[in-house]
Write a protein that holds these residues in place. Structure first.
Motif, PDB file in Angstrom:
ATOM      1  N   LEU A   1      73.999  73.264 -47.473  1.00 22.81           N
ATOM      2  CA  LEU A   1      73.102  73.892 -48.447  1.00 22.81           C
ATOM      3  C   LEU A   1      73.749  73.933 -49.829  1.00 22.81           C
ATOM      4  N   VAL A   2      75.031  74.235 -49.872  1.00 27.64           N
ATOM      5  CA  VAL A   2      75.749  74.307 -51.141  1.00 27.64           C
ATOM      6  C   VAL A   2      75.780  72.942 -51.826  1.00 27.64           C
ATOM      7  N   GLN A   3      76.039  71.895 -51.055  1.00 25.10           N
ATOM      8  CA  GLN A   3      76.077  70.555 -51.627  1.00 25.10           C
ATOM      9  C   GLN A   3      74.709  70.159 -52.170  1.00 25.10           C
ATOM     10  N   GLU A   4      73.662  70.531 -51.459  1.00 29.12           N
ATOM     11  CA  GLU A   4      72.304  70.252 -51.921  1.00 29.12           C
ATOM     12  C   GLU A   4      72.019  70.981 -53.229  1.00 29.12           C
ATOM     13  N   ALA A   5      72.455  72.238 -53.312  1.00 29.73           N
ATOM     14  CA  ALA A   5      72.227  73.032 -54.519  1.00 29.73           C
ATOM     15  C   ALA A   5      72.980  72.450 -55.712  1.00 29.73           C
ATOM     16  N   ALA A   6      74.225  72.050 -55.484  1.00 26.14           N
ATOM     17  CA  ALA A   6      75.040  71.539 -56.586  1.00 26.14           C
ATOM     18  C   ALA A   6      74.487  70.234 -57.139  1.00 26.14           C
ATOM     19  N   ALA A   7      73.780  69.459 -56.312  1.00 26.70           N
ATOM     20  CA  ALA A   7      73.271  68.159 -56.729  1.00 26.70           C
ATOM     21  C   ALA A   7      71.920  68.245 -57.429  1.00 26.70           C
ATOM     22  N   SER A   8      71.277  69.395 -57.398  1.00 27.89           N
ATOM     23  CA  SER A   8      69.926  69.512 -57.936  1.00 27.89           C
ATOM     24  C   SER A   8      69.949  69.820 -59.427  1.00 27.89           C
ATOM     25  N   ARG A   9      68.824  69.576 -60.059  1.00 26.25           N
ATOM     26  CA  ARG A   9      68.671  69.857 -61.481  1.00 26.25           C
ATOM     27  C   ARG A   9      67.516  70.811 -61.683  1.00 26.25           C
ATOM     28  N   ALA A  10      67.767  71.895 -62.392  1.00 27.24           N
ATOM     29  CA  ALA A  10      66.736  72.907 -62.614  1.00 27.24           C
ATOM     30  C   ALA A  10      65.782  72.458 -63.716  1.00 27.24           C
ATOM     31  N   PRO A  11      64.529  72.980 -63.722  1.00 30.13           N
ATOM     32  CA  PRO A  11      63.598  72.657 -64.794  1.00 30.13           C
ATOM     33  C   PRO A  11      64.166  72.965 -66.178  1.00 30.13           C
ATOM     34  N   THR A  12      64.897  74.061 -66.315  1.00 30.66           N
ATOM     35  CA  THR A  12      65.483  74.392 -67.613  1.00 30.66           C
ATOM     36  C   THR A  12      66.509  73.350 -68.029  1.00 30.66           C
ATOM     37  N   VAL A  13      67.247  72.803 -67.049  1.00 35.60           N
ATOM     38  CA  VAL A  13      68.206  71.753 -67.361  1.00 35.60           C
ATOM     39  C   VAL A  13      67.472  70.531 -67.881  1.00 35.60           C
ATOM     40  N   ARG A  14      66.359  70.164 -67.236  1.00 33.40           N
ATOM     41  CA  ARG A  14      65.564  69.032 -67.710  1.00 33.40           C
ATOM     42  C   ARG A  14      64.949  69.339 -69.071  1.00 33.40           C
ATOM     43  N   LEU A  15      64.578  70.612 -69.283  1.00 27.97           N
ATOM     44  CA  LEU A  15      64.007  71.017 -70.549  1.00 27.97           C
ATOM     45  C   LEU A  15      65.014  70.855 -71.674  1.00 27.97           C
ATOM     46  N   ALA A  16      66.283  71.121 -71.371  1.00 27.41           N
ATOM     47  CA  ALA A  16      67.327  70.961 -72.388  1.00 27.41           C
ATOM     48  C   ALA A  16      67.400  69.518 -72.864  1.00 27.41           C
TER      49      ALA A  16
ATOM     50  N   LYS B   1      69.276  76.902 -52.395  1.00 24.84           N
ATOM     51  CA  LYS B   1      69.333  75.493 -52.028  1.00 24.84           C
ATOM     52  C   LYS B   1      69.235  74.542 -53.219  1.00 24.84           C
ATOM     53  N   ASN B   2      68.542  74.929 -54.276  1.00 26.89           N
ATOM     54  CA  ASN B   2      68.444  74.046 -55.434  1.00 26.89           C
ATOM     55  C   ASN B   2      68.349  74.866 -56.708  1.00 26.89           C
ATOM     56  N   ALA B   3      68.769  74.251 -57.799  1.00 28.40           N
ATOM     57  CA  ALA B   3      68.851  74.971 -59.060  1.00 28.40           C
ATOM     58  C   ALA B   3      67.480  75.401 -59.564  1.00 28.40           C
ATOM     59  N   GLY B   4      66.433  74.624 -59.243  1.00 24.67           N
ATOM     60  CA  GLY B   4      65.087  75.005 -59.667  1.00 24.67           C
ATOM     61  C   GLY B   4      64.647  76.333 -59.091  1.00 24.67           C
ATOM     62  N   THR B   5      65.158  76.676 -57.912  1.00 21.78           N
ATOM     63  CA  THR B   5      64.802  77.956 -57.290  1.00 21.78           C
ATOM     64  C   THR B   5      65.301  79.130 -58.119  1.00 21.78           C
ATOM     65  N   LEU B   6      66.435  78.969 -58.793  1.00 23.62           N
ATOM     66  CA  LEU B   6      66.944  80.033 -59.652  1.00 23.62           C
ATOM     67  C   LEU B   6      65.927  80.383 -60.736  1.00 23.62           C
ATOM     68  N   GLU B   7      65.300  79.363 -61.302  1.00 24.80           N
ATOM     69  CA  GLU B   7      64.301  79.614 -62.342  1.00 24.80           C
ATOM     70  C   GLU B   7      63.065  80.289 -61.761  1.00 24.80           C
ATOM     71  N   GLN B   8      62.652  79.853 -60.565  1.00 21.97           N
ATOM     72  CA  GLN B   8      61.510  80.497 -59.910  1.00 21.97           C
ATOM     73  C   GLN B   8      61.819  81.958 -59.590  1.00 21.97           C
ATOM     74  N   LEU B   9      63.018  82.221 -59.095  1.00 23.39           N
ATOM     75  CA  LEU B   9      63.419  83.595 -58.780  1.00 23.39           C
ATOM     76  C   LEU B   9      63.339  84.497 -60.006  1.00 23.39           C
ATOM     77  N   SER B  10      63.701  83.958 -61.141  1.00 20.95           N
ATOM     78  CA  SER B  10      63.729  84.773 -62.355  1.00 20.95           C
ATOM     79  C   SER B  10      62.333  85.203 -62.792  1.00 20.95           C
ATOM     80  N   ARG B  11      61.305  84.505 -62.308  1.00 28.38           N
ATOM     81  CA  ARG B  11      59.938  84.795 -62.764  1.00 28.38           C
ATOM     82  C   ARG B  11      59.059  85.397 -61.678  1.00 28.38           C
ATOM     83  N   VAL B  12      59.628  85.779 -60.533  1.00 30.60           N
ATOM     84  CA  VAL B  12      58.837  86.290 -59.408  1.00 30.60           C
ATOM     85  C   VAL B  12      58.019  87.510 -59.824  1.00 30.60           C
ATOM     86  N   LYS B  13      56.728  87.489 -59.481  1.00 29.51           N
ATOM     87  CA  LYS B  13      55.826  88.608 -59.770  1.00 29.51           C
ATOM     88  C   LYS B  13      55.317  89.300 -58.507  1.00 29.51           C
TER      89      LYS B  13
END
Length: 650
Positions: free
Chosen positions: A223-238, A301-313
């Motif tokens: 799971l850690v290796q999968e997370a480290a290899a992913s790119r978050a939407p904010t990273v793509r936004l940069a 599992k992936n960096a994009g989840t961090l961004e989703q977590l930050s916006r949970v309603k």
């Protein structure tokens, strides 16, 4: 090895890893020497040739990136190098080259710092085991050679090689790498041991229940290796910020040249317009956030989840094993008036049938029967019916155990039992007739209410309880936890439909059983209580909590919010500082060499800011002072799967 020799080896290793950085430093030193001894034309020529060669190389990598849809700021760097060479600012051109080539080294350093916790997991993976065999001496084998059923010796301070059960009477284990809990965990005979935990001062014996590949530690590493290899939407936004930033920089540099009639002004503006933060800061922040979560026993599992977590309603919870402790105890036995069975006989038959069930309640029923000294009757045939119950032929009896609708459809004389608030019923039929009910109690987790309070503080507007349990039991638990929206008697498909219909997004779903796997996959963010939850649930989820602690769900949301805030701050800090420097440079207030040095300071400041995501910040880690930190003691064969049975069973 002596200290100077060690230092020399490190320098050679760094030079080998970053040849362009090493070459830039050598050329810069050579140019400085040539300039000092008066050979300025030779110094300028060497610097210009080297800088133009690097810019040509970077232009090639820039074109490759564009072909793969990756926008970057290499164009600004290439133009800055060429323009400084053209106006004779050869020292500035070398500093820009050093900044550009050094950006890769800086990124790798920052990422290495951000992934310290993740790399620590990989570095300490179990590699060997000591296997015992009857009549033979203990043999050392590779951990991959261990098979379920092997008896292993774990010596003091050694890693537990695979998941298994303790054969010794007692053992003390450090599970901090798995759960984030620093206090040692005491395990007694028959309890679960997790691979990757560290044995205490005494050697212990254990029986393997899984191979290395299917053990807890290997799953965490994957799971850690999968997370480290992913790119978050904010990273793509940069990456996308680079496009308008490049245009603004070129327009401002051109305007400065036009109004000043000084081509050097064009170069001076572009020298301060090559911020590495756009390429480095956001990825580093997200890696740091993922690492911080791993240290707390939360695998994202992936960096994009961090961004989703930050916006949970909206936060949705399963009941059994999630909001409740998941260790139901027998509160009472009600024998049907038409049955001639005693309470012990009814419990014995129910437990005999439950041997062939994977549900979490089955373990509790079996445990209660054994505690009373009741022998379980082996079955000649048995079948579990998903979301309903189990049937088995034990001895001379045909037994049905499960939810009321299921049992009622298969037996005569069925009578729905009135249950006390917060209790659940296991209904039993014997030889075609209703035989009675086992009344089970599964209390609310001590920190459940505090966890809900913390989620609301973090901006979660709506909370909901989704369960297959009976409505009265679900409502009782919801009131205790402070949840107003309840949907009971759900099948797995009903849960998916309910989550899909929720209006406030993103939706976070927290669960632990096999029947939660579909809804965990359907939610915007699925969080599995992986310490004792089903493998299927963990595989379907975006986040796996490796410690049996509900408050970690709030901690995950807090980490997501802080990581996103730091990533965006780093990006905009780099942009705004660079824009400010560009304005000053366009007015002729910053020479090219000074501008290049100032830009290096901007890069360093934003990278250090991104690394703040490694810290705890304001954490929800303290939610619920009585949080359960120990891994569940449910036997492994009941922990692996815990399929729900719908009403009365969830």
């Amino acid at each position: 090895m002596t200290e100077p020799a060690d230092m020399t080896q490190r320098l050679l290793h760094s030079a080998w890893r970053f040849p362009l950085v090493a070459a830039s430093l050598v050329v810069l030193a050579t140019v400085a020497v040539l300039a000092v001894i008066g050979l300025v034309p030779a110094a300028q020529g060497l610097a210009s040739i080297f800088a133009l060669s690097v810019s040509l190389y970077r232009a090639g990598t820039m074109i490759k990136g564009l072909l793969h849809g990756r926008w970057g700021i290499d164009l600004l760097a290439v133009v800055a190098i060429c323009s400084t060479v053209a106006v004779g600012e050869y020292l500035a051109s070398l500093i820009v080259v050093l900044m550009l080539t050094g950006g890769e080294a800086l990124e790798q350093f920052a990422q290495g710092r951000a992934t310290k916790e993740l790399r620590a997991l990989l570095d300490r993976s179990p590699r060997n085991a000591h296997r015992e065999r009857s009549g033979l001496p203990v043999e050392d084998i590779l951990v991959d050679a261990v098979v379920p059923g092997d008896v292993l010796l774990v010596r003091p301070s050694e890693l537990v090689p695979v998941d298994g059960t303790l054969l010794s009477d007692v053992g003390i284990f450090d599970e901090s790498a798995l759960t984030g809990e620093s206090l040692p965990a005491e395990r007694t005979k028959g309890q679960l041991l997790l691979s990757g935990s560290i044995n205490g001062a005494d050697a212990v014996r254990m029986k393997a229940t899984a191979t290395a590949a299917h053990s807890q530690y290997s799953q965490i590493v994957a799971l850690v290796q999968e997370a480290a290899a992913s790119r978050a939407p904010t990273v793509r936004l940069a990456d996308k910020y680079a496009v308008p930033f490049t245009l603004v920089a070129l327009v401002l540099a051109g305007a400065a040249w036009f109004f000043s009639q000084d081509p050097g002004r064009f170069a001076e503006v572009l020298v301060v317009a090559t911020p590495c933060p756009l390429l480095i800061a956001a990825p580093v922040a997200f890696l740091a956030g993922t690492s911080r979560a791993a240290h707390a026993g939360i695998i994202i599992k992936n960096a994009g989840t961090l961004e989703q977590l930050s916006r949970v309603k909206t936060a949705v919870f399963d009941k059994t094993g999630t909001l409740t402790q998941g260790n139901p105890s027998l509160a009472g036995i009600r024998v049907a008036s038409a049955s001639d069975l005693s309470e012990d006989a009814l419990l014995q038959l129910a437990a005999s049938a439950e041997q062939y069930s994977t549900h979490v309640l089955a373990a509790s029923v079996i445990s209660e029967a054994r505690a009373r000294g009741l022998a379980l009757v082996p079955a000649t045939s048995a079948s579990e019916h998903a979301t309903n119950g189990v049937t088995a032929d034990c001895g001379n009896h045909h037994i049905v155990v499960g939810k009321p609708a299921y049992v009622g459809s298969l037996v005569s004389g069925f009578d729905m039992t009135t249950l006390p608030g917060g209790h659940l019923g296991i209904y039993i039929g014997v030889d075609g007739r209703f035989a009675g009910t086992l009344i089970m109690s599964d209390p609310l987790r001590p920190n459940a209410k505090d966890t809900l309070t913390e989620l609301r503080r973090l901006g979660v507007v709506e909370t909901m309880l989704l369960t297959g349990d009976a409505a009265t039991t679900a409502q009782h638990i919801a009131v205790e936890a402070g949840i107003s929206n309840v949907m009971a008697e759900c099948l797995p498909a009903d849960k998916v439909t309910a989550v899909a219909a929720l209006p406030l997004r993103p939706v976070m779903m927290v669960g632990d059983g096999v029947n939660d796997a579909p809804v965990l996959a359907a939610a915007d963010v699925g969080i599995a209580m992986g310490a004792k939850g089903a493998t299927a649930a963990s595989e379907s989820a975006d986040v796996v909590i490796m410690v049996d602690d509900l408050s970690k769900a709030a901690v995950a949301v807090g980490i997501g919010q802080r990581t996103l805030r730091i990533a965006r701050t780093s990006i905009w800090t780099g942009i705004l500082l660079s824009l400010g420097l560009m304005v000053l440079a366009s007015l002729g207030m910053i020479p090219a060499v000074a501008g290049a040095l100032l830009q290096e300071l901007v890069d360093l400041a934003t990278i250090l800011n991104a690394l703040r995501a490694l810290g705890p910040g304001r954490s929800a880690a303290s939610v619920g002072s009585t949080a359960v930190h120990a891994v569940s003691t449910v036997p492994a064969h009941h922990r692996v799967q815990s399929g729900g049975r719908g009403p009365g069973w969830e």
